[in-house]
Design an enzyme around this catalytic site. Sequence first.
Site, mmCIF file in Angstrom:
data_model
loop_
_atom_site.group_PDB
_atom_site.id
_atom_site.type_symbol
_atom_site.label_atom_id
_atom_site.label_comp_id
_atom_site.label_asym_id
_atom_site.label_seq_id
_atom_site.Cartn_x
_atom_site.Cartn_y
_atom_site.Cartn_z
ATOM 1 N N LYS A 22 45.122 41.224 42.061
ATOM 2 C CA LYS A 22 44.111 41.681 41.053
ATOM 3 C C LYS A 22 43.613 43.350 41.262
ATOM 4 C CE LYS A 22 39.436 41.120 42.634
ATOM 5 N NZ LYS A 22 38.781 42.392 42.266
ATOM 6 N N ASN A 23 43.577 43.622 42.412
ATOM 7 C CA ASN A 23 43.172 45.035 42.452
ATOM 8 C C ASN A 23 44.264 46.090 42.201
ATOM 9 O OD1 ASN A 23 40.500 44.221 43.292
ATOM 10 N ND2 ASN A 23 40.808 44.930 45.334
ATOM 11 N N CYS A 117 25.643 46.379 43.033
ATOM 12 C CA CYS A 117 25.970 44.939 42.966
ATOM 13 C C CYS A 117 25.677 44.217 44.413
ATOM 14 C CB CYS A 117 27.728 44.438 42.642
ATOM 15 S SG CYS A 117 28.639 45.434 44.065
ATOM 16 N N ARG A 122 27.237 51.029 45.597
ATOM 17 C CA ARG A 122 28.573 51.487 44.743
ATOM 18 C C ARG A 122 28.417 52.500 43.599
ATOM 19 N NH1 ARG A 122 32.059 45.951 44.408
ATOM 20 N NH2 ARG A 122 33.683 47.595 44.342
ATOM 21 N N ASP A 307 37.432 43.866 52.371
ATOM 22 C CA ASP A 307 37.776 42.644 51.514
ATOM 23 C C ASP A 307 38.039 41.518 52.412
ATOM 24 O OD1 ASP A 307 36.973 43.998 49.222
ATOM 25 O OD2 ASP A 307 38.843 44.215 48.191
ATOM 26 N N ARG A 399 36.821 35.054 39.768
ATOM 27 C CA ARG A 399 37.083 36.093 39.504
ATOM 28 C C ARG A 399 38.280 36.775 40.314
ATOM 29 N NH1 ARG A 399 32.918 40.123 41.313
ATOM 30 N NH2 ARG A 399 34.463 41.301 40.697
HETATM 31 C C1 UD1 Z 1 37.992 48.908 45.627
HETATM 32 C C2 UD1 Z 1 38.166 47.370 45.291
HETATM 33 C C3 UD1 Z 1 37.287 46.448 46.172
HETATM 34 C C4 UD1 Z 1 37.336 47.067 47.764
HETATM 35 C C5 UD1 Z 1 36.984 48.560 47.790
HETATM 36 C C6 UD1 Z 1 37.141 48.959 49.233
HETATM 37 C C7 UD1 Z 1 39.126 47.325 43.064
HETATM 38 C C8 UD1 Z 1 38.757 46.651 41.764
HETATM 39 N N1 UD1 Z 1 38.220 46.954 43.971
HETATM 40 O O1 UD1 Z 1 36.469 48.971 45.083
HETATM 41 O O2 UD1 Z 1 37.811 44.959 46.152
HETATM 42 O O3 UD1 Z 1 36.375 46.280 48.473
HETATM 43 O O4 UD1 Z 1 37.906 49.209 46.657
HETATM 44 O O5 UD1 Z 1 38.300 48.798 49.639
HETATM 45 O O6 UD1 Z 1 40.120 47.660 43.610
HETATM 46 N N2 UD1 Z 1 31.979 55.356 46.650
HETATM 47 C C9 UD1 Z 1 31.070 56.436 46.491
HETATM 48 N N3 UD1 Z 1 31.015 57.274 45.454
HETATM 49 C C10 UD1 Z 1 31.928 56.937 44.351
HETATM 50 C C11 UD1 Z 1 32.965 55.701 44.693
HETATM 51 C C12 UD1 Z 1 32.836 55.189 45.934
HETATM 52 O O7 UD1 Z 1 29.908 56.983 47.427
HETATM 53 O O8 UD1 Z 1 31.910 57.476 43.280
HETATM 54 C C13 UD1 Z 1 31.700 54.769 48.046
HETATM 55 C C14 UD1 Z 1 31.169 53.311 47.749
HETATM 56 O O9 UD1 Z 1 29.953 52.884 47.693
HETATM 57 C C15 UD1 Z 1 31.796 52.572 49.060
HETATM 58 C C16 UD1 Z 1 32.802 53.475 49.360
HETATM 59 O O10 UD1 Z 1 32.946 54.671 48.815
HETATM 60 O O11 UD1 Z 1 30.905 52.931 50.140
HETATM 61 C C17 UD1 Z 1 34.490 52.619 48.725
HETATM 62 O O12 UD1 Z 1 34.326 52.356 47.644
HETATM 63 P P1 UD1 Z 1 35.797 52.347 46.785
HETATM 64 O O13 UD1 Z 1 36.808 52.427 47.624
HETATM 65 O O14 UD1 Z 1 35.468 53.268 45.713
HETATM 66 O O15 UD1 Z 1 35.552 50.931 46.010
HETATM 67 P P2 UD1 Z 1 36.020 50.439 44.634
HETATM 68 O O16 UD1 Z 1 36.925 51.351 44.379
HETATM 69 O O17 UD1 Z 1 34.583 50.130 43.787
#
Ligand code: UD1
Length: 421
Positions: A22-23, A117, A122, A307, A399
Amino acid sequence: MDKLLISGGGPLFGEIRISGAKNSALPIMAATLLADGPVMISNVPHLHDITTMFELLGCLGVSVVLNEKMQVEVDATTLHSHVAPYDLVKTMRASILVLGPMLTKFGVANVSFPGGCAIGSRPVDLHLRGLEMMGAEIDIDGGYINARCNGRLKGAHILMDTVSVGATENLMMAAALADGQTIIENAAREPEVVDLANCINALGGRVTGMGTTTLTIDGVDTLHRGSYRIMPDRIETGTYLAAAAATRGCVKLKDTDPHILEAVLIKLEEAGAKISVGKDWIALDMEGRRPKSVNFKTAPYPAFPTDMQAQLTTVNAVADGVGTITETIFENRLVQTHELNRMGAKITLEGNTAIVTGVERLKAAPVMASDLRASASLVIAGLVADGETIVDRIYHIDRGYECIEEKLQQLGANIRRIPGR
Ligand code: UD1
């Protein structure tokens, strides 16, 4: 709302096939916006989040055609809107992944601001800051991120303060068509980021360094038509392995890749599982034994994935000993432990650490899923509980897990869906 009814007790036993990731599929579908012709994607999992991404591309005017082999042909040349609306973004945060490609290709993107969420706040600051460094002008108005650029985005040297999968992917896609070279330091190394980079390169992009903390992207003028096969889902793989470990079972998972979940395999071996692997399969055998408790801490790849935290927490809940689990990625991702305690688990929370004292068996109870992976952990708990567990709000599961009840039935579980009204 649909529910799952699980009669727990027996070990999981048998073979199943693992679906596409999915990711990986979500960013790769967003990346098709970059191409000047149709892109054929195969091994796309049949999931709600994927349908949401189809809808999002559809409402931008992109043509999405699905054939009977679950191959999807996406043609972005028909795009006529630059708005990713609130109604879709609110149901799937990964919708933010269209921001980078739409901006770099069309010079404008209006994407609803994704909120927090269940698992944490996030933010998307890293996505926005990186795009601004590449010359984008961004304002937030009426709950929308309105981004535009004059001419092409410009290559930039970007140092990410936090490792973010989504921000690395968004910026990589934006950089693919930017003018000049972009270097992303402290980039995410997750296999799904590598899969996206390989896909961009298959369409004529120039990304190097994938799988390391420094990604270099040399912008090209255009990406062309092409085809790409999505990698196997490592989290789905790990979830079925955890379910087999918790139930003292023996399973073989096919069409997967043992090299992308080493941290999880190490913990399962520590828990007493006999693991054997081939090129595209993993087998786990508990030889009928109860798992042993393990300690771990979540962190970006290649460390233990957030995850998989909830699923291994359930394994610890029925293991012999006391296991300590620390969640470092999302602030609110241990909430499922309260539901597990309602099933007789002994878990105490100290900040972002769960201390899990294993019990011999769990007891069935009605439980409520709060997010995707938490739901999976409750299903595993239901499989090892005495009696009939009902897991409510399983739209979270749909999902991210393709045909979960069919796959578990194939492994001998007594599980069925109760359709909601
Ligand atoms: C992706 C995965 C999700 C997984 C996560 C961490 C997808 C669709 N989803 O989510 O399943 O749990 O990686 O492996 O691929 N952060 C910030 N600022 C930002 C972006 C992120 O502070 O602009 C922080 C987030 O709050 C979190 C950390 O960085 O604490 C990691 O998040 P991130 O790797 O961005 O997760 P996603 O890409 O949303």
